[in-house]
Design an enzyme around this catalytic site. Structure first.
Site, short mmCIF file in Angstrom:
data_model
loop_
_atom_site.label_atom_id
_atom_site.label_comp_id
_atom_site.label_asym_id
_atom_site.label_seq_id
_atom_site.Cartn_x
_atom_site.Cartn_y
_atom_site.Cartn_z
N ASP A 171 14.02 -1.64 0.10
CA ASP A 171 13.39 -0.60 -0.68
C ASP A 171 12.24 -1.15 -1.53
OD1 ASP A 171 13.37 2.11 -1.29
OD2 ASP A 171 14.50 1.82 -3.12
N LYS A 172 11.36 -0.26 -1.94
CA LYS A 172 10.19 -0.64 -2.73
C LYS A 172 10.57 -1.46 -3.96
CE LYS A 172 6.69 1.37 -5.79
NZ LYS A 172 6.14 2.62 -6.37
#
Length: 366
Positions: A171-172
């Site tokens: 994820d970011k």
């Protein structure tokens, strides 16, 4: 491409365009084709919203219905409502009021922390805040744009070729290790290892609460939360909703109101660790999407609230790091194992909690 628990949710451009079109009054009146499907000769009659929901992976049925109500779903050139029954050899198109975004990946000079590299692959240590792959709302400044720049002089590597590149994602706002394949053979072989669960990946996470057991296993299907399109939620394993998911955790250090744990994935689902830990009542510290920025354990004194605010400022993202990565090299057959140190923000956060617990005795188990 193998999809993992920490990949970006809704990285499919179509979902974002559909949402924007159905919830906005903007547009120039012209419609642009974003999706097309030819119905098979043997298709039995079925509502078009159900038909498209089964074929458009990242769009909810409700959103498809809204698109139909707005006149964006066409059959044989004419708009239809969501209760239209699909017939054999129909041509179904999604016509939106804005052009489709150009998904061509451009090389961008973005720094990379390369842990290992050879002719077949590279392992990088992704910082928190860096989106992995271009998608809705993030078409530039991603890890893939950085890799395209790093390999721009390698004739055999095309960042727009799905047969090379990312084998998995995180994820970011999760930091840590990722492997990138430079050749189609490398991606195929590595992809099979992820699919067959022969790779090894472990994560470090700081979660709210003092876990009762020193280790445990979380099992529960993961699916999109119907109340929040950007969040995943957990359903019973026998519910037939979502995809099966299993997370193993082990306590590394206890801080009374929070716990540092290691997580090992038996499966790889979107937001798996974040959703599973939320499900058992221990959301990741700092994980706003899953409630981790609230004060979930501890005192209500002004000094404690100030301490928590300082912690959230120190590490202003979910406290999750992809610490280890292991796989068999696709060319040499050699076992490759990598470990990434905790990034400064997460290391400082843990130090702050360690100092806090050392200065306080008699903290209740929660």
């Amino acid at each position: 491409m193998m999809r993992t628990d920490e990949e970006m949710l809704y990285d499919d451009e179509l979902s974002d365009d559909l949402l924007t079109s159905t919830e906005s009054e903007e547009g120039d009146g012209e419609l642009y084709e974003h999706f097309r499907v030819e119905v098979d000769k043997g298709q039995v009659p079925v509502r078009i919203d159900k038909f498209l929901f089964e074929r458009m992976q990242h769009s909810s049925r409700n959103r498809i219905q809204k698109a139909a109500d707005a006149g964006f779903i066409h059959v044989n050139g004419a708009p239809v409502k969501s209760n239209y029954k699909v017939r054999p050899e129909d041509t179904i198109t999604l016509m939106l009021d804005r052009p489709k975004h150009d998904n061509t990946i451009e090389a961008e000079d973005i720094p990379l922390d390369i842990v290992y590299e050879d002719n077949a692959l590279m392992v990088v240590n992704k910082p928190a805040g860096l989106v992995v792959h271009p998608g809705a709302g993030n078409f530039h400044g991603t890890l893939i744009n950085a890799i395209a720049w790093h390999l721009k002089d390698l004739p055999s590597f095309d960042p727009n070729d799905p047969e090379v590149g990312l084998v998995h994602r995180i994820d970011k706002d999760t930091s840590g290790l990722l492997v990138i394949a430079k050749t189609p053979d490398a991606k195929t072989i590595l992809g099979k290892q992820f699919f067959n669960k022969t790779t090894h990946r472990s994560y470090n996470a700081l979660v709210w609460g003092n876990l009762t057991a020193d280790e445990g296993r979380i099992e529960g299907n993961i699916a999109r939360d119907p109340k929040d399109r950007l969040r995943m939620t957990v359903f019973p394993p026998d519910s037939e909703i979502g995809k099966p998911a299993v997370t193993h955790y082990r306590v590394l250090e206890r801080f009374g109101y929070t716990t540092l744990i290691e997580c090992v994935l038996e499966t790889g689902r979107t937001h798996q660790i974040r959703a599973h830990m939320k499900h058992i009542g221990h959301p990741l510290f700092g994980d706003e999407r899953y409630g981790g920025t609230e004060i979930l354990r501890g005192q209500r004194s002004s000094s404690y609230k100030a301490f928590i605010r300082n912690c959230l400022t120190l590490c202003n993202r979910q406290a999750l790091h992809a610490r280890t990565l292991g796989f068999v090299h696709p060319v040499t057959g050699q076992q490759m194992d990598f470990t990434s140190d905790l990034p400064q923000d997460l290391a400082s956060l843990i130090t702050k909690w360690r100092e806090f617990i050392n200065g306080h005795t008699g903290i209740d188990n929660q």
